[in-house]
Write an enzyme that holds these catalytic residues in place. Structure first.
Site, PDB file in Angstrom:
ATOM      1  N   LYS A  37       0.847  -1.196   0.000  1.00 37.21           N
ATOM      2  CA  LYS A  37       0.000   0.000   0.000  1.00 37.21           C
ATOM      3  C   LYS A  37       0.882   1.245   0.000  1.00 37.21           C
ATOM      4  O   LYS A  37       1.633   1.484   0.935  1.00 37.21           O
ATOM      5  CB  LYS A  37      -0.924   0.007   1.229  1.00 37.21           C
ATOM      6  CG  LYS A  37      -1.702   1.324   1.421  1.00 37.21           C
ATOM      7  CD  LYS A  37      -2.657   1.274   2.610  1.00 37.21           C
ATOM      8  CE  LYS A  37      -3.239   2.648   2.921  1.00 37.21           C
ATOM      9  NZ  LYS A  37      -4.173   2.637   4.092  1.00 37.21           N
ATOM     10  N   ASP A  69      -2.456  10.255   3.784  1.00 36.29           N
ATOM     11  CA  ASP A  69      -3.873   9.895   3.919  1.00 36.29           C
ATOM     12  C   ASP A  69      -4.600  10.958   4.739  1.00 36.29           C
ATOM     13  O   ASP A  69      -4.552  10.958   5.966  1.00 36.29           O
ATOM     14  CB  ASP A  69      -3.992   8.518   4.585  1.00 36.29           C
ATOM     15  CG  ASP A  69      -5.437   8.030   4.647  1.00 36.29           C
ATOM     16  OD1 ASP A  69      -6.313   8.688   4.042  1.00 36.29           O
ATOM     17  OD2 ASP A  69      -5.674   6.990   5.298  1.00 36.29           O
ATOM     18  N   LYS A  97      -9.916  13.012   8.182  1.00 31.41           N
ATOM     19  CA  LYS A  97      -9.491  12.566   9.507  1.00 31.41           C
ATOM     20  C   LYS A  97      -9.391  13.757  10.453  1.00 31.41           C
ATOM     21  O   LYS A  97      -9.005  14.843  10.039  1.00 31.41           O
ATOM     22  CB  LYS A  97      -8.087  11.940   9.419  1.00 31.41           C
ATOM     23  CG  LYS A  97      -8.018  10.569   8.783  1.00 31.41           C
ATOM     24  CD  LYS A  97      -6.571  10.074   8.783  1.00 31.41           C
ATOM     25  CE  LYS A  97      -6.434   8.743   8.057  1.00 31.41           C
ATOM     26  NZ  LYS A  97      -7.049   7.611   8.748  1.00 31.41           N
ATOM     27  N   ASP A 135       1.582   6.249   5.664  1.00 28.47           N
ATOM     28  CA  ASP A 135       0.574   5.359   5.079  1.00 28.47           C
ATOM     29  C   ASP A 135       1.079   4.664   3.806  1.00 28.47           C
ATOM     30  O   ASP A 135       0.344   3.921   3.165  1.00 28.47           O
ATOM     31  CB  ASP A 135      -0.719   6.139   4.814  1.00 28.47           C
ATOM     32  CG  ASP A 135      -1.956   5.263   4.968  1.00 28.47           C
ATOM     33  OD1 ASP A 135      -1.859   4.193   5.605  1.00 28.47           O
ATOM     34  OD2 ASP A 135      -3.013   5.642   4.436  1.00 28.47           O
ATOM     35  N   ASP A 152     -12.091   7.224   3.705  1.00 27.34           N
ATOM     36  CA  ASP A 152     -10.888   6.953   4.490  1.00 27.34           C
ATOM     37  C   ASP A 152     -10.501   5.472   4.439  1.00 27.34           C
ATOM     38  O   ASP A 152      -9.422   5.106   4.881  1.00 27.34           O
ATOM     39  CB  ASP A 152     -11.106   7.413   5.938  1.00 27.34           C
ATOM     40  CG  ASP A 152      -9.806   7.606   6.699  1.00 27.34           C
ATOM     41  OD1 ASP A 152      -8.735   7.530   6.064  1.00 27.34           O
ATOM     42  OD2 ASP A 152      -9.877   7.823   7.923  1.00 27.34           O
ATOM     43  N   GLU A 205      -9.407   3.852   1.956  1.00 26.35           N
ATOM     44  CA  GLU A 205      -8.900   3.963   0.588  1.00 26.35           C
ATOM     45  C   GLU A 205      -7.889   2.880   0.235  1.00 26.35           C
ATOM     46  O   GLU A 205      -7.780   2.476  -0.920  1.00 26.35           O
ATOM     47  CB  GLU A 205      -8.258   5.351   0.384  1.00 26.35           C
ATOM     48  CG  GLU A 205      -6.815   5.512   0.894  1.00 26.35           C
ATOM     49  CD  GLU A 205      -6.635   5.362   2.397  1.00 26.35           C
ATOM     50  OE1 GLU A 205      -7.634   5.523   3.130  1.00 26.35           O
ATOM     51  OE2 GLU A 205      -5.508   5.070   2.848  1.00 26.35           O
ATOM     52  N   ARG A 208      -7.626  -0.333   0.794  1.00 29.65           N
ATOM     53  CA  ARG A 208      -8.123  -1.605   0.261  1.00 29.65           C
ATOM     54  C   ARG A 208      -8.586  -1.461  -1.184  1.00 29.65           C
ATOM     55  O   ARG A 208      -8.575  -2.441  -1.934  1.00 29.65           O
ATOM     56  CB  ARG A 208      -9.244  -2.133   1.173  1.00 29.65           C
ATOM     57  CG  ARG A 208     -10.438  -1.227   1.266  1.00 29.65           C
ATOM     58  CD  ARG A 208     -11.366  -1.588   2.426  1.00 29.65           C
ATOM     59  NE  ARG A 208     -10.863  -1.111   3.718  1.00 29.65           N
ATOM     60  CZ  ARG A 208     -11.458  -1.332   4.890  1.00 29.65           C
ATOM     61  NH1 ARG A 208     -12.574  -2.051   4.943  1.00 29.65           N
ATOM     62  NH2 ARG A 208     -10.955  -0.852   5.999  1.00 29.65           N
TER      63      ARG A 208
END
Ligand code: BES
Ligand code: MN
Ligand code: ZN
Length: 467
Positions: free
Chosen positions: A232, A237, A244, A255, A314, A316, A318
């Site tokens: 990933k 993020d 967030k 991230d 959020d 994102e 996956r």
């Protein structure tokens, strides 16, 4: 930044300062054998033999005669090796050797090198010389150094702030690595993602000023067993439109920790020339906020053809992984592994130091768990619990990317990913934190390429034996 060569020294019999690793219970008799000066010094500094503590031993005329280190007998062998390695950043500069049995010398040396690591790219002050370690000739010091360098490479990527490491920077780092080992490299950038049928990578990343991309490189004999690593690569993020709160956003430069782990592991696999066909895929995006952000309630088409209803922008990671996994799955790899800072839920369950691990193959899982303990890169297995699949039901699309309940956040994320893997013979997923919040021996505060060494050692053990 990085680790200076020559921290590990071959044993040529040249002078070095002995380190005496003791248990607390051995201290009284050891003290009796000390010179009067050292004994008086220990008394005057009120040395208490508690696990993890050390004491410098003075000689006549103020020389450094040696050091005492108190070990924790409750710790595993590998943790004790790391404890010894942790002396690297507390001992004064100089050259040391362990007196008597060293434990697993390669592990001590690895911990020594990774303990010294500091992220200094943004500091103007010069690097200080540090403590060196003499190793027995039986240890392959060059290999230990390469593994530690790979970890430092991963940590540097995680620690680099998002203003200096956007998706293009991650691509540049991967490209540099691929070229160092003669791997064939490809990146699909921006609108080209749509032509290449990678629509979710595009949707998640299109709001950023730096276009999203899929990084893809391959190395090794085409006929060797196929091992595919997917990381990933969310370089920052914000949460997207489901933004967030400030505290949760603060560390989100990390991230892309899954990508850093995949790249660090790839560096080890290529550096040690393992007999596999390696493919590395990193979907690299910034989950940003702009007029072109994807939205809660959107339905995205995925590479695999499944329509995906968005419940929360959020979640994102996956989405971008799903397209990368579907692409990689098409060539039926022997082993496919992904690494991702995927859920806060995994951290709630296991804390920052113990990544969650999922595997379709029990034999593979057992191997990973045993190695994790043996080399002190531990993980804990959680299940692809099929009955929870229904938590991903959508009313209007083939699947939702998040659960419709507040439960099992890490498991449902893993189940979502698994929908995109059908042909890989073995599939495993690591839900990581990629950060050390409190420094420990061999693990300075900051970015950590968790499980890079674990997956490398697993691949080595599994595929070297098979040959
Ligand atoms: N990158 C985060 C997960 C994360 C947060 C990892 C903190 C490590 C530390 C991920 O993209 C995310 O935001 N996940 C959400 C999913 C939720 C909206 C279903 C989460 O875990 O809260
Ligand atoms: Mn997120
Ligand atoms: Zn994320």
């Amino acid at each position: 930044m990085g680790i200076t060569m020559s921290t590990l020294v071959d044993d040529t019999g040249a002078a070095s300062t002995p380190i005496h690793a003791l248990r607390a219970t051995d201290w009284p008799s050891f003290r009796e054998g000390l010179s009067p000066v050292a004994r008086r010094f220990a008394e005057n500094v009120h040395f208490e033999p508690k696990p993890g503590r050390h004491l410098l031993l003075p000689g006549e005329g103020g020389t450094l005669e040696g050091a005492v280190f108190i070990e924790d007998p409750k710790k595993s062998e590998a943790e004790r090796a790391f404890g010894r390695g942790g002396l690297a950043s507390v001992l004064p500069r100089g050259t040391y050797r362990f007196q008597g049995e060293m434990g697993d010398p390669a592990l001590v040396a690895f911990a020594w090198l990774t303990d010294i690591y500091r992220f200094e790219a943004y500091r103007s002050k010069e690097e200080q010389p540090h403590a060196r370690l003499v190793l027995p000739k039986s240890v392959n010091a060059a290999r230990v150094q390469r593994l530690a360098d790979a970890i430092a490479f991963g940590r540097d990527l995680i620690n680099t702030p998002a203003n200096d490491l956007a998706p293009d920077g991650l691509e540049a780092a991967a490209r540099g690595l691929a070229s160092k080992y003669g791997a064939s490299f490809e990146a699909t950038v921006g609108e080209a993602l749509l032509d290449a049928n990678l629509p979710m990578i595009h949707a998640v990343g299109r709001a950023s000023a730096t276009p999203p991309r899929l990084i893809d490189f391959s190395w090794g004999e085409a006929s060797a067993p196929k091992v595919t690593l997917v990381g990933k690569g969310v370089t920052f993020d914000t949460g997207g439109l489901n933004i967030k709160p400030d505290a949760a956003m603060l560390l989100m430069k990390k991230d892309m920790g899954g990508a850093a782990t995949a790249l660090a592991a790839a560096r080890m696999v290529m550096g040690e020339n393992l007999p596999v066909r390696l493919r590395v895929l990193v979907p690299a995006v910034e989950n940003a906020i702009s007029g072109s952000s994807f939205r809660p309630g959107d339905v995205l088409r995925s590479r695999k053809g499944l329509s995906v209803e968005i419940g929360n922008t959020d979640a994102e990671g996956r989405l971008i992984l799903a397209d990368a996994l579907a692409l990689a799955d098409a060539e039926s790899p022997e082993l496919m592994v992904d690494f991702a800072t995927l859920t806060g839920a995994a951290r709630v369950a296991l804390g920052p130091d113990l990544p969650a691990f999922y595997a379709t193959d029990d034999d593979f899982a057992a191997q990973v768990l045993a190695l994790g303990t043996r080399i002190n890169d531990p993980v804990w297995r959680l299940p692809f619990w099929a009955p929870y699949d229904e938590m991903l039901a959508s009313r209007i699309a083939d699947v939702s990317h998040i659960s419709n309940t507040p439960f099992a956040g890490s498991v449902t994320a893993a189940l979502f990913l698994k929908r995109f893997v059908e042909k890989a013979r073995m599939y495993a997923h690591f839900d990581l934190f990629a950060w050390t919040p409190t420094a420990r021996p061999g693990r300075p505060l900051g970015g950590e390429a968790q499980v890079a060494r674990l997956i490398f050692e697993t691949i080595e053990e599994r595929f070297r034996k098979a040959k």
